[in-house]
Design an enzyme around this catalytic site. Structure first.
Site: not given
Length: 264
Positions: A2, A51, A248
């Site tokens: 998220p 986060k 990523r």
């Protein structure tokens, strides 16, 4: 994982359900805190920091949680405890609401006066009241040789950007993800755009960067590998970026974001 806007929204929901109310139940389903009991204490507030989520309880206590890849907080009306579920790692409840933490990547209890131990390493928070774009740019420039696509995900540079906003911001600014930070011509505008996108989406379920709410039309490049670029029509590319275990998937348009370096 998220992004900062999703975590900000989770903090807002937790704050609305818990702040100013006395806990009637606290159930830590992680071995280290299995005997921790916060019942009878009032919740002061819940805030996001990048986060990370910080739920502050009277008595100099902070419950620190992080969603990681699959975590989520669900708010339900007070009632019977939910059925046994191996994903449920934390329950905080009062007479009106219960907050259920599923698949949380981090659950720990720290002293509120020592929160810096868990979030002090973070860079400026794009959605925080103390957002400082000049400091974020300064931190990015500390590593001029680092690829900008990796630097934007480094939470010690600026806190809150994830893979989706990284890809979208770089496309909108026409920057190759493998371009070294030191060669990005206008970091100030790039950082400003990132903050505006997160802020625009923080109160919405969908993360929209194109201005289009139609399913499949919400993003420029993220998740669109092989499909035509919305600007030039060339196929969107994807590739892994970064060193393991931090690598990523990166999405970009080779025409709109001319390549300066070849991904290894």
């Amino acid at each position: 994982m998220p992004e900062g806007d999703v975590v900000w929204a989770a903090a807002k929901r937790l704050h609305a359900a818990l702040a100013g109310r006395v806990l009637t139940r606290s159930d830590f389903r992680v071995p280290r805190y299995a005997t921790t009991d916060l019942t009878g204490r009032s919740v002061i507030d819940t805030i996001s920091r990048g986060k990370h989520l910080l739920t502050r309880v009277e008595g100099d206590i902070t419950v620190h949680t992080h969603l990681r890849m699959e975590g989520a907080w669900r708010i339900r009306r007070a009632g019977p405890p939910p059925p046994r579920d191996h994903r449920l790692r934390l329950i905080l409840a009062n007479a009106e609401w219960q907050a259920l933490g599923y698949s949380l990547g981090v659950v720990e209890v720290v002293r509120t006066s020592r929160e810096d131990r868990v979030v002090g390493h973070l860079g400026p928070d794009l959605l925080g009241p103390d957002w400082d774009p000049a400091e974020a740019v300064r931190r990015l420039r500390e590593r001029p040789e680092q690829a900008i696509g990796e630097a934007l995900l480094d939470q010690t540079r600026l806190a809150g950007i994830g893979n989706l906003y990284k890809a979208e911001v770089l496309f909108l600014r026409g920057v190759d993800p493998w371009c070294p930070v030191g060669e990005v011509s206008d970091l100030e505008r790039l950082v400003e755009l990132a903050q505006r996108l997160l802020d625009a989406n923080k109160d919405h379920l969908d993360q929209i960067t194109t201005g289009e709410r139609r399913p499949g039309a919400q993003h420029w490049v993220y998740g669109r590998a092989g499909r035509p670029c919305r600007r030039c029509g060339r196929p969107i590319r994807r590739a892994d970026q970064g060193d393991r275990p931090e690598e990523r998937i990166t999405y970009w348009c080779p025409s709109c974001q001319p390549r300066r370096a070849t991904p290894s």
